[in-house]
Scaffold this motif. Structure first.
Motif, PDB file in Angstrom:
ATOM      1  N   SER A  79       0.819  -1.207   0.000  1.00 42.63           N
ATOM      2  CA  SER A  79       0.000   0.000   0.000  1.00 42.63           C
ATOM      3  C   SER A  79       0.853   1.257   0.000  1.00 42.63           C
ATOM      4  N   ARG A  80       1.928   1.257   0.769  1.00 42.12           N
ATOM      5  CA  ARG A  80       2.779   2.433   0.844  1.00 42.12           C
ATOM      6  C   ARG A  80       3.610   2.629  -0.411  1.00 42.12           C
ATOM      7  N   ARG A  81       3.872   1.560  -1.106  1.00 44.55           N
ATOM      8  CA  ARG A  81       4.687   1.675  -2.324  1.00 44.55           C
ATOM      9  C   ARG A  81       3.857   2.135  -3.518  1.00 44.55           C
ATOM     10  N   PHE A  82       2.645   1.591  -3.678  1.00 45.43           N
ATOM     11  CA  PHE A  82       1.859   1.867  -4.880  1.00 45.43           C
ATOM     12  C   PHE A  82       0.610   2.717  -4.624  1.00 45.43           C
ATOM     13  N   GLY A  83       0.207   2.859  -3.367  1.00 47.53           N
ATOM     14  CA  GLY A  83      -1.004   3.603  -3.059  1.00 47.53           C
ATOM     15  C   GLY A  83      -2.184   2.672  -2.861  1.00 47.53           C
ATOM     16  N   ALA A  84      -3.034   2.992  -1.882  1.00 48.66           N
ATOM     17  CA  ALA A  84      -4.147   2.114  -1.529  1.00 48.66           C
ATOM     18  C   ALA A  84      -5.117   1.903  -2.684  1.00 48.66           C
ATOM     19  N   GLY A  85      -5.417   2.979  -3.427  1.00 55.02           N
ATOM     20  CA  GLY A  85      -6.374   2.870  -4.517  1.00 55.02           C
ATOM     21  C   GLY A  85      -5.924   1.932  -5.618  1.00 55.02           C
ATOM     22  N   TYR A  86      -4.669   2.058  -6.035  1.00 57.78           N
ATOM     23  CA  TYR A  86      -4.156   1.192  -7.099  1.00 57.78           C
ATOM     24  C   TYR A  86      -4.088  -0.265  -6.646  1.00 57.78           C
ATOM     25  N   VAL A  87      -3.772  -0.479  -5.370  1.00 59.11           N
ATOM     26  CA  VAL A  87      -3.732  -1.838  -4.847  1.00 59.11           C
ATOM     27  C   VAL A  87      -5.129  -2.457  -4.855  1.00 59.11           C
ATOM     28  N   MET A  88      -6.140  -1.676  -4.446  1.00 56.21           N
ATOM     29  CA  MET A  88      -7.514  -2.182  -4.441  1.00 56.21           C
ATOM     30  C   MET A  88      -7.995  -2.509  -5.854  1.00 56.21           C
ATOM     31  N   MET A  89      -7.626  -1.705  -6.829  1.00 59.77           N
ATOM     32  CA  MET A  89      -7.989  -1.985  -8.221  1.00 59.77           C
ATOM     33  C   MET A  89      -7.367  -3.293  -8.702  1.00 59.77           C
TER      34      MET A  89
END
Length: 432
Positions: A79-89
């Protein structure tokens, strides 16, 4: 964390980013039930069509959750590397792909690989990321926000039980898996909304994102110093969160036992209840009605628990203890019930209690460890749930194959649900 950053993360009502995080968590929970409960309803058909045994098909669902536990400790880092939104997608795409590709399998091994590697990984990572996002945005009303997000499970139980049955009757099991996979793609949309909405920034000493832009300079030493600082921050975060999973915090272990046992019992109910109801003499349609009504009770439990504890009507300790006793008795009795209304009551009590317990255990984790260790705590708890599932997840199906009855299996599940009463009392005593 610095005071300024901490205040931005712990707003009393979450603001727009908080409610977007709740929406993403809600959608994730809804689609997760579609994947797991859909597989549970299809158990008898898959056993015949894939020429397999019941315990093997049932263990696939358990291994899917087990895989999610193995990858969960890495949720915070991703999550910290790519961002929560992109991880959820990304996780939404993986869960959908598991169901769609599952419609083309020819044996249980292929189905197991798809569900464990794709759906299991996506479930573990997205669960940690979504929980942490909600926890960072809410403080005073965290139980209420968590309860609203978890109503996705309840809505899933209400919607997917009759929906999957309708798909099975109309399109067969392969068409059903295609349709469930298509519906699961809605998780991608909720992740995209998170990307479009400014989420609370993490403490920059713990952020592993692109290095900040500096003024144009030819000083290589300055760049090396910045890189060294970020590497040090990465190591600090990893070591701090790995401490959570070790024997360094006795209160964490008490909360972990509560969460692991209640999660295991609930997951076993999700997988085996329909088959158990049929073995008790109920039709598939009656079993589906049990799940639907119980899903409504679960919805009421997740919503009401926040109102009860956040408004001071009842303490969390008392509420959790009551629900543990109530659900344990219901698990123990369900395998012996042959009356329609008695079985309905048992299912309602089990899922109402789960609605309360699933939210209140998250509240306990935050109270014990604080917001900065949420990702690590949720990840390690997921890993401990995995160990339970690997050790005991196949037992209900195996007992059924050996005895032709779920009585002993549900006695085991009820006993596991009663275990958290001991650590709950110990944790309550240590708080005084």
């Amino acid at each position: 964390m610095s005071g300024a950053v901490s205040n931005s993360l712990e707003g009393p009502d979450g603001g727009r980013p908080g409610w977007v995080a709740v929406l993403a968590f809600w959608t994730k929970n809804l689609m997760e039930i579609g994947i797991t409960k859909g597989l549970g309803i299809m158990l008898p058909i898959l056993q015949i069509q894939l020429t397999s045994q019941m315990w093997i098909i049932g263990w696939i669902a358990s291994l899917t959750t087990a895989t999610s536990g193995f990858v969960a400790p890495f949720g915070g880092l991703v999550s910290r590397r790519f961002g929560a939104g992109y991880v959820m997608m990304t996780c939404g795409v993986m869960m959908s792909a598991a169901a769609i590709a599952g419609s083309f399998v020819e044996n249980s091994l292929q189905l197991a690989l798809l569900y464990t590697l794709l759906a299991g990984t996506a479930k573990g990572i997205s669960n940690v990321v979504a929980k942490e996002a909600v926890g960072r945005c809410f403080t005073k009303n965290y139980a209420t926000a968590s309860g609203i997000a978890r109503t996705g499970y309840s809505v899933g139980l209400i919607v997917f039980a009759p929906l999957v049955q309708l798909f099975l009757d109309t399109y067969g099991w392969r068409g059903t898996m295609l349709l469930v996979g298509a519906i699961t793609m809605h998780s991608v949309a909720s992740g995209a909304v998170m990307v479009a909405t400014m989420q609370p920034e993490l403490d920059q000493s713990n952020a592993y994102q692109t290095l900040p832009q500096t003024e144009h300079t030819n000083s290589s030493s300055a760049h090396e110093s910045t890189l060294r600082s970020h590497c040090g921050s990465l190591w600090k975060f990893v070591s701090k969160n790995f401490e959570v999973g070790l024997l360094l915090n006795s209160r964490y272990w008490l909360v972990a036992v509560i969460s692991c046992c209640t999660t295991y019992a609930y997951l076993m109910w999700i997988v085996y209840f329909v088959s158990q109801a049929q073995s008790n003499g109920f039709t598939l349609e009656e079993a589906g009605s049990f799940v639907t009504i119980a899903g409504i009770a679960n919805l009421f439990g997740t919503i009401s628990q926040g109102l009860i504890t956040d408004r001071g009507v009842m303490s969390s300790w008392t509420l959790v203890a009551v629900c543990l006793v109530m659900s344990s008795v219901s698990y123990l009795a369900s395998s012996l019930l042959t009356s329609y209304w008695a079985m309905m009551t048992s299912a309602v009590l089990i899922l109402f209690s789960d609605g309360v317990l699933s939210c209140q255990t998250d509240v306990l984790v935050k109270q014990v460890l604080g917001v900065e260790l949420l990702a690590g705590a949720f990840g390690w708890i997921g890993l401990k749930v995995t160990l339970l599932l690997v050790a005991l997840g196949f037992l209900p199906g195996l007992v059924y194959d050996l005895t032709g009855s779920y009585t002993a299996a549900f006695l085991l599940i009820g006993s596991v649900q009663a275990v958290p009463l001991v650590p709950l009392l110990m944790l309550r005593y240590s708080q005084r």
